[in-house]
Motif scaffolding. Structure first.
Motif, PDB file in Angstrom:
ATOM      1  N   TYR A   1       0.838  -1.213   0.000  1.00  0.00           N
ATOM      2  CA  TYR A   1       0.000   0.000   0.000  1.00  0.00           C
ATOM      3  C   TYR A   1       0.869   1.258   0.000  1.00  0.00           C
ATOM      4  O   TYR A   1       0.628   2.193  -0.783  1.00  0.00           O
TER       5      TYR A   1
ATOM      6  N   ARG B   1       0.931   3.923  -2.994  1.00  0.00           N
ATOM      7  CA  ARG B   1       0.453   5.272  -2.680  1.00  0.00           C
ATOM      8  C   ARG B   1       1.545   6.311  -2.952  1.00  0.00           C
ATOM      9  O   ARG B   1       1.267   7.393  -3.487  1.00  0.00           O
TER      10      ARG B   1
ATOM     11  N   TRP C   1       1.711   6.805  -6.632  1.00  0.00           N
ATOM     12  CA  TRP C   1       0.525   7.535  -7.082  1.00  0.00           C
ATOM     13  C   TRP C   1       0.683   9.037  -6.825  1.00  0.00           C
ATOM     14  O   TRP C   1       0.274   9.874  -7.648  1.00  0.00           O
TER      15      TRP C   1
END
Length: 660
Positions: free
Chosen positions: A122, A126, A129
């Motif tokens: 994650y 993230r 992103w």
């Protein structure tokens, strides 16, 4: 596609309603201008959408992962360096980096659990992103694009000038390349070079943009839609600012015509009812009354109050109003002693001219103005003011105002007016009721500008020296000032970054750069056209050089200069003089790019010509003689309609070329 939806937003401060039932949406790729008079609530609306202000009613619907960059007006910066200030935009990325580093360190000494691996996945996704793996490169691109250097990165953020602070806040808003940009007066304090950079950047920005600005030139080039916030409500329009103005006028005319037509119908119906209330037609009268009771009444179109004034007739003066003869100007610097900004400046301003002085921030424009009005003395040379010339000075800092006086005292004490007379003239400049008893130091930027304009109006001078006269003024007020200066019979010397304003009022342009003044015999658009011609000549000179560095032609740049920057010429050996045009680092332009830019410039010129034609038609239509000639009136209306249609097509062509 990401979007932000506003549904029935309402906001009040005490008994004062700011706006109500505001509904519209901002889509990805949409660039909306939020316009309206000062005090309409534009900045408040932005803060409500962002959640910085609490809404009284309505809701804002947006994706939980949508990112928003926000530039607000007049943000105070701290003692941190520029680099540290920009890094604040990446706070969430730094937090993720810390969490990822902590987890990685843990996994080096402990066996990873399923939960740890899930958390690791994650955090990595993230971080990617949010652009966390190349944020340093992104930051540098934005910082360099906004005119900062590596040396600037270590300087305290609060040590920069007003224009540089605006650019720092812009960098913080742009660096994350968010899904949406909310920009509140992004052009404040920016010079023209930075304005053009920002226009180019925003024109290519893929996200949604909501921008508050009073810069009409900027709005025309950036936006493809307008949200008008006025009289507590929002109205949406398609197209850029110029198209919005045309559409708004048409809507206002249509609304007024519909209201007047309904009022006429109501009046005739009421007269009929009164006449036949009793008697043989009483049944018909009652039927008419029932129809009237069911009629949905139209509200009278609301009008916005704005100042109205004209400068008094200018007294006659000498033909040569101002002469600069080999003047050097500068100022006292604590570290460097006397600092010279510009050397050997020579120019003449004649009676009736409106001369604009433009140039980058820090070039010395305000220093020249202060030399003209006597606040600074030239280091060398002579500044001569003509006979019977009375100078009226509008300072961008408004030093001539007294912060501890009440507004009414500012007029009474300076012009020996009674309170009644002072309140009357203050009313002309939109200072009503208890506004006249405000302390000058408590006024907003727009209010101070209006008060300074009023003092200039009352002085009755014939040579106006204006340093950023449109700062803090809303668009309707700027238009009134433009009209007043266009009708002013005296002489003007103007410093401004408002390109639209300069196009309307200036007749000659002086460009100050690197201590040298270049003269152009026209307004700002004329100046830009001349620069484009010079760039085209340089491009042709570069394209004309063959692989051996030879050229079969000689290119010479020319403009209207009287004290000009150097021209470039290429000789048969490919050498250039007084220019870096032939440097090896300057690559020839691609033909497609060159042709597109040329077509864009031609389209802009044609738009300017047609806009001038439209104004000519408007003047002709307002002529009482023409209004009495039905055939001529119909002919002019048809020509104006055709010109407007051609103008709309050119706007679409310009948008297409600009996108390319």
């Amino acid at each position: 596609m990401e979007r932000i939806r506003l549904i029935g937003l309402g906001k009040s401060f005490g008994v004062r309603q700011v706006f109500s039932n505001v509904s519209f949406e901002i889509k990805e790729g949409e660039r909306l201008g939020l316009v309206g008079p000062n005090g309409a609530g534009k900045s408040t609306l932005l803060k409500c959408i962002l959640g910085y202000e609490e809404l009284d009613e309505g809701q804002v619907v947006k994706s939980s992962v949508a990112t928003i960059g926000y530039l607000q007006q007049d943000v105070n910066l701290g003692d941190e360096s520029l680099a540290e200030e920009i890094q604040k935009a990446w706070t969430d990325v730094h937090r993720l980096e810390d969490q990822l580093a902590e987890l990685t360190k843990k996994l080096e000494v402990e066996e990873a659990t399923e939960s740890d691996l899930s958390r690791l996945d994650y955090l990595q996704n993230r971080l990617e992103w949010l652009g966390g793996y190349d944020y340093e490169a992104k930051t540098k691109r934005i910082v360099y694009g906004l005119g900062f250097t590596d040396e600037d990165l270590d300087k305290p953020a609060n040590s920069f000038s007003g224009g540089q602070k605006t650019r720092i806040n812009l960098a913080k808003a742009l660096v994350r390349r968010p899904d949406f940009l909310f920009l509140d007066e992004p052009t404040n304090h920016l010079d023209m070079e930075m304005l053009e950079w920002l226009e180019g950047y925003l024109s290519a920005y893929p996200g949604g943009i909501l921008v508050v600005s009073h810069d009409r030139y900027f709005l025309d080039r950036i936006i493809n839609g307008v949200v008008e916030l006025e009289h507590h409500k929002a109205t949406t329009f398609r197209g850029n600012y110029s198209r919005y103005i045309a559409q708004r006028e048409e809507r206002q005319k249509a609304a007024l015509a519909a209201y007047e037509k309904q009022q006429e119908y109501i009046k005739k119906t009421e007269e009929y009812i009164d006449k036949y209330r009793a008697g043989i037609k009483s049944k018909m009268a009652r039927g008419r009354q029932s129809q009237l009771n069911r009629l949905e009444r139209l509200d009278a179109p609301e009008t916005t109050s704005s100042l109205r004034f004209q400068f008094p007739p200018a007294a006659m003066s000498a033909d040569k109003v101002l002469v600069f003869d080999k003047v050097s100007v500068g100022y006292a610097d604590k570290k460097q002693g006397t600092k010279t900004i510009a050397n050997n400046l020579s120019f003449v301003i004649r009676r009736g001219e409106a001369v604009a002085l433009i140039g980058p921030n820090g070039a010395g424009k305000s220093t020249i103005v202060k030399s003209i009005v006597g606040e600074l003395h030239p280091q060398e040379g002579h500044i001569d003011v003509g006979n019977r010339v009375q100078i009226g000075y509008f300072s961008q800092e408004h030093e001539e105002l007294h912060p501890t006086w009440q507004v009414v005292d500012e007029i009474m004490n300076n012009f020996n007016y009674s309170e009644e007379k002072a309140r009357n003239v203050l009313g002309m400049f939109m200072f009503k009721a208890d506004d006249v008893f405000k302390l000058v130091g408590d006024l907003s930027g727009g209010e101070r500008a209006r008060l300074a304009l009023l003092k200039l109006f009352l002085q009755g001078d014939n040579f106006l020296v204006l340093d950023e006269p449109t700062n803090h003024l809303d668009i309707p007020t700027r238009e009134i000032v433009e009209q007043a200066l266009q009708q002013f019979g005296g002489t003007c010397f103007i410093i401004s970054h408002d390109r639209y304003f300069l196009d309307q009022v200036s007749t000659r342009t002086l460009s100050l750069e690197d201590g040298v003044i270049t003269e152009y015999l026209g307004n700002y658009s004329y100046y830009k056209e001349k620069l484009k011609q010079e760039e085209d000549l340089l491009a042709l000179a570069n394209e004309g050089q063959d692989d051996n560095g030879t050229s079969g032609k000689t290119i010479v740049k020319s403009n209207d200069s009287i004290n000009s920057t150097s021209y470039a010429s290429a000789n048969k050996n490919g050498a250039t003089t007084e220019s870096n045009a032939g440097d090896a680092e300057v690559a020839p332009k691609k033909q497609n790019s060159y042709m597109t830019e040329k077509m864009l410039a031609e389209t802009e010129s044609e738009i300017a010509r047609l806009e001038a034609t439209m104004k000519m038609y408007e003047v002709q239509l307002a002529n009482p003689v023409v209004q009495q000639d039905v055939e001529e009136l119909a002919k002019l209306s048809q020509q104006m309609e055709q010109a407007q249609q051609n103008l709309d097509e050119l706007y679409e062509k310009w948008e297409r070329l600009a996108a390319e």
